[in-house]
Design an enzyme around this catalytic site. Structure first.
Site, mmCIF file in Angstrom:
data_model
loop_
_atom_site.group_PDB
_atom_site.id
_atom_site.type_symbol
_atom_site.label_atom_id
_atom_site.label_comp_id
_atom_site.label_asym_id
_atom_site.label_seq_id
_atom_site.Cartn_x
_atom_site.Cartn_y
_atom_site.Cartn_z
ATOM 1 N N GLY A 47 -0.591 -1.072 -3.299
ATOM 2 C CA GLY A 47 -0.134 -1.977 -4.347
ATOM 3 C C GLY A 47 -0.473 -1.450 -5.713
ATOM 4 O O GLY A 47 -1.619 -1.066 -5.967
ATOM 5 N N ASN A 87 -3.591 -10.305 1.967
ATOM 6 C CA ASN A 87 -2.494 -9.372 2.194
ATOM 7 C C ASN A 87 -1.533 -9.987 3.195
ATOM 8 O O ASN A 87 -1.937 -10.329 4.305
ATOM 9 C CB ASN A 87 -3.042 -8.040 2.733
ATOM 10 C CG ASN A 87 -1.946 -7.092 3.179
ATOM 11 O OD1 ASN A 87 -0.848 -7.094 2.627
ATOM 12 N ND2 ASN A 87 -2.236 -6.279 4.186
ATOM 13 N N GLY A 88 -0.277 -10.147 2.814
ATOM 14 C CA GLY A 88 0.720 -10.676 3.743
ATOM 15 C C GLY A 88 1.549 -11.784 3.132
ATOM 16 O O GLY A 88 1.500 -12.031 1.927
ATOM 17 N N CYS A 92 -0.554 -5.378 0.262
ATOM 18 C CA CYS A 92 -1.676 -5.366 -0.670
ATOM 19 C C CYS A 92 -2.839 -4.660 -0.016
ATOM 20 O O CYS A 92 -2.870 -4.443 1.192
ATOM 21 C CB CYS A 92 -2.076 -6.787 -1.061
ATOM 22 S SG CYS A 92 -0.781 -7.719 -1.919
ATOM 23 N N TYR A 120 5.017 3.969 7.076
ATOM 24 C CA TYR A 120 5.045 4.144 5.624
ATOM 25 C C TYR A 120 3.795 3.662 4.901
ATOM 26 O O TYR A 120 3.243 4.375 4.070
ATOM 27 C CB TYR A 120 6.269 3.414 5.055
ATOM 28 C CG TYR A 120 6.360 3.435 3.543
ATOM 29 C CD1 TYR A 120 6.827 4.557 2.874
ATOM 30 C CD2 TYR A 120 5.983 2.323 2.798
ATOM 31 C CE1 TYR A 120 6.906 4.579 1.480
ATOM 32 C CE2 TYR A 120 6.066 2.333 1.410
ATOM 33 C CZ TYR A 120 6.523 3.464 0.760
ATOM 34 O OH TYR A 120 6.592 3.478 -0.608
#
Length: 548
Positions: free
Chosen positions: A31, A104-105, A2, A264
């Site tokens: 995201g 995020n995570g 995210c 990435y």
């Protein structure tokens, strides 16, 4: 994966809405499932969140309502929970103060935390999102911290963050927005997920602050990148004093950032933990070319072609070291989402040919080396190899800037089962047959780690440890393949399970009366600002005077 951005402007007559929108736009690659923004105007919170891209979620009338000089934004890729916009972020709880979270995570002990919050704290968890657990853990811990005699708000916040980090396991970073008090950025004790902070002089002589998942948002908004939030650290921006405070709140830290960020996730123009993502990808291409020459010294490669977009940097350097021409053989439709982070195998497969088209003259009669950043499920790679052959390529070789992905990544990548991975229980020869290429070469893990470590800034301590779990099967938080956690997420989050949830569990689409799974807890009935079938949570109880 995210994207998060938090902003605090010192001038209370200025508004953060456009800046948060712009920041989320440059973080959109992290995201594309949902987006949300919450701001505060005085003590009034304004929240808009919905499934979709940033440009679609926020229309002009939404932006006009997102007033205030402090706020948080989030773009979501659903690694935990579902794709319902009820789980779009920021998430909100009204007690104490009114707290929102953008996260995020993934947390790996969600069942334990849910039970603890329900049974011991009396808190209701309304979704399957681990972000809601983080929100309620902090809220409950802050209430308890404030009961201490003569405690300052700064001390209470750090005490609450210490409690949160002592209870949570997994990889996480995020921002808490405490209404009337400030922003709290945080990062897990291993620093698996990224978070940076920046600043600039304010129009009133004080300081404006920003915190973000990537430095690219800091740069774009005209702020100076100050530093990364350290593993296990909480970073508090005080709304009332315009001061910043920081403290390591974890009992112990072991920096191990996710190496897949460099492969990435992150934009090449970002800097994470003092390391240029662009430079690491150049190194990956260089080391990949060296391996190709070791294994195939008499190769017959005619041309090197990247698979857009992330692999372009590595492909350029690989071509240089192979002394072969670099060519653009695929043209990308930039209005199609990143296929790897698209939910569902069939969606990914169908989108590949919509996303890419070949320049046939670059393939016709040639032996082409295709360079990809990674090969996960193999769906995209198989389609692309077929496209290259259809364009007239004589031979198609494939190289991956990342090692074979053989294990689930529990901290961010939505790969819950090993069976979904093309490299699981297969060697390179078997993989190349499935993909349809003549041969495939993967980066060695040691070379990947060195590609990142060798690019560390001279001012920063060299990072030698990384989360490489999807390549090595070693999890920095101590879990092991075969644990109950892996069995549970395998059942909940494989492609078949997600498809059933998208279809309402029984093959039927959700009825329109369910608001497409959206949670609306708004009591604001202003017809001028709330369209029919809305899913915007206004956090307001005031009525339009025209309706009274």
């Amino acid at each position: 994966m995210c994207g998060i951005i938090g902003l605090l402007l010192a001038n209370q007559d200025e508004h953060v809405n456009q800046m948060i929108f712009d920041g989320l736009t440059v973080l959109q690659h992290r995201g594309q499932d949902a987006a949300g923004i919450v701001t505060a105007e005085g003590r009034r919170l304004h929240l808009r969140k919905e499934n979709g891209l940033v440009k679609d979620v926020f229309q002009a009338h939404h932006m006009m309502e997102l007033r205030g000089n402090i706020g948080v934004g989030h773009v979501r890729y659903p690694t935990a929970g579902s794709s319902s916009c009820a789980e779009a972020q920021p998430l909100y709880t009204n007690y104490p103060y009114g707290i929102c979270v953008a996260h995020n995570g993934n947390l790996t002990n969600t069942e334990e935390l849910t039970k603890k919050l329900r049974d011991e704290a009396g808190r209701h968890i309304n979704t399957d999102s681990d972000s809601e657990l983080l929100l309620n853990l902090f809220a409950d811990s802050l209430v308890k911290a404030n009961t201490a005699e003569n405690v300052t708000m700064v001390e209470a916040i750090f005490t609450a963050m210490t409690s949160v980090m002592s209870q949570c396991t997994g990889g996480y970073a995020g921002t808490y927005f405490i209404n009337g008090i400030g922003l709290v950025g945080f990062r897990d004790p291993h620093g698996i997920r990224p978070m940076v902070v920046g600043s600039r002089p304010s129009s009133n002589g004080k300081t404006d602050y920003v915190m973000s998942s990537e430095s690219v948002a800091v740069d774009t908004l005209g702020f100076k990148l100050d530093r990364d939030i350290s593993p296990g650290e909480a970073y508090f921006l005080d709304f009332n004093t315009n001061e910043c405070h920081s403290r390591i709140c974890a009992s112990s830290t072991s920096p191990s950032p996710c190496i897949f960020e460099y492969v990435y996730f992150a934009r090449p123009d970002s800097i994470m933990d003092g390391i240029s993502v662009y430079e690491t990808r150049l190194k990956m291409g260089e080391k990949l070319a060296d391996k190709v020459m070791r294994i195939y010294p008499d190769h017959d490669i005619d041309v090197v072609i990247p698979i857009p977009d992330t692999s372009r940097t590595s492909a350029l350097q690989a071509a240089y070291h192979l002394n072969k021409p670099f060519r653009e053989g695929f043209i990308k439709n930039r209005y199609i989402a990143r296929t790897f982070i698209m939910p569902g195998q069939e969606t990914r497969r169908k989108s590949v040919r919509l996303k890419l088209n070949t320049i046939k003259s670059e393939f016709a009669g040639r032996n082409v080396l295709l360079v990809d950043d990674s090969v996960v499920r193999g769906t995209t790679a198989n389609e692309i190899v077929q496209m290259a052959r259809e364009a007239g390529a004589r031979k198609v070789y494939l190289v991956s800037a990342a090692p074979p992905i053989r294990y689930p990544n529990m901290y961010v990548i939505d790969i819950p089962t090993r069976e979904e991975l093309i490299a699981y229980n297969r060697d390179e020869e078997a993989i190349s047959k499935i993909i349809g290429c003549d041969w495939i070469v993967y980066q060695d893990l040691k070379d990947l780690e060195d590609s990142v470590s060798e690019c560390c800034s001279p001012e920063k301590e060299v990072i030698n440890n990384f989360d490489t779990s999807c390549f090595s099967g070693k999890y920095v938080t101590g879990e092991s393949i075969g644990d109950k956690y892996f069995e549970r997420i395998s059942m909940l989050r494989n492609d078949d399970a997600k498809q059933k949830r998208e279809n309402g569990g029984n093959g039927d689409r959700k009825s329109q009366s369910s608001h497409n799974g959206c949670e609306s807890v708004s009591n604001d009935k202003r017809l001028s600002t709330i369209p029919k079938n809305h899913s915007c949570e206004s956090l307001s109880n005031k009525a339009d005077i025209n309706q009274i």
